[in-house]
Motif scaffolding. Structure first.
Motif, PDB file in Angstrom:
ATOM      1  N   GLN A   3       0.839  -1.190   0.000  1.00 46.02           N
ATOM      2  CA  GLN A   3       0.000   0.000   0.000  1.00 46.02           C
ATOM      3  C   GLN A   3       0.877   1.244   0.000  1.00 46.02           C
ATOM      4  O   GLN A   3       1.895   1.286   0.699  1.00 46.02           O
ATOM      5  N   VAL A   5       0.513   5.295   0.676  1.00 46.47           N
ATOM      6  CA  VAL A   5      -0.380   6.309   1.229  1.00 46.47           C
ATOM      7  C   VAL A   5       0.292   7.667   1.137  1.00 46.47           C
ATOM      8  O   VAL A   5       1.346   7.890   1.732  1.00 46.47           O
ATOM      9  N   GLY A  26       2.962  -2.725   4.171  1.00 50.68           N
ATOM     10  CA  GLY A  26       2.480  -4.040   3.775  1.00 50.68           C
ATOM     11  C   GLY A  26       3.592  -5.057   3.852  1.00 50.68           C
ATOM     12  O   GLY A  26       4.641  -4.825   4.428  1.00 50.68           O
ATOM     13  N   HIS A 109       3.285  -0.139  -8.222  1.00 53.99           N
ATOM     14  CA  HIS A 109       2.196   0.121  -7.287  1.00 53.99           C
ATOM     15  C   HIS A 109       1.910   1.621  -7.269  1.00 53.99           C
ATOM     16  O   HIS A 109       2.826   2.435  -7.429  1.00 53.99           O
ATOM     17  N   GLY A 111      -0.352   4.968  -5.388  1.00 53.33           N
ATOM     18  CA  GLY A 111      -1.153   5.499  -4.305  1.00 53.33           C
ATOM     19  C   GLY A 111      -2.499   5.980  -4.825  1.00 53.33           C
ATOM     20  O   GLY A 111      -2.777   5.931  -6.022  1.00 53.33           O
ATOM     21  N   GLN A 112      -3.319   6.486  -3.909  1.00 53.78           N
ATOM     22  CA  GLN A 112      -4.671   6.902  -4.276  1.00 53.78           C
ATOM     23  C   GLN A 112      -4.698   8.313  -4.866  1.00 53.78           C
ATOM     24  O   GLN A 112      -5.700   8.716  -5.447  1.00 53.78           O
TER      25      GLN A 112
END
Length: 120
Positions: A3, A5, A26, A109, A111-112
């Motif tokens: 994850q 953030v 994670g 990966h 992030g949001q």
């Protein structure tokens, strides 16, 4: 499994500064390059800055001399210090990382995203 953030976005006047942070968490076996991208509606996501695990950096021409990317490997965290912000820097900023989770394969990966708005 991995994850990302982000934090630190917000509204700032032109000429101001913001600092973005992105923490990876994670079941991470290994973390390689990390970076920041940005996207405005109707346009493709573009690279802002990227940093390798050993600290090599590259920047988009539009931010050179104003933005600085750094990382803390002990904290699995990447930062983006943004100075002399311009209205054209307004975008959603996304953290990106090349990571290998425990028992998994290397993958990109994301992030949001965090909104950065620069007023004129």
């Amino acid at each position: 499994q991995v994850q990302l953030v982000e934090s630190g976005g917000g509204l700032v006047q032109a000429g101001g500064s913001l600092r973005l942070s992105c923490a990876a968490s994670g079941r991470i076996l290994s973390l390689n390059a990390m970076g920041w991208y940005r996207q405005v509606p109707g346009k493709q996501r573009e690279l802002v800055a990227r940093i390798s695990r050993d600290g090599r950096t590259n920047y988009a021409d539009s931010v050179k001399g104003r933005f600085t990317i750094s990382r803390d490997n002990a904290k699995n965290t990447v930062y983006l210090q943004m100075n002399s912000l311009k209205p054209e820097d307004t975008a959603v900023y996304y953290c990106n990382a090349d990571a290998q989770p425990l028992g998994g394969n290397w993958a990109q990966h994301w992030g949001q995203g965090t909104q950065v708005t620069v007023s004129s």
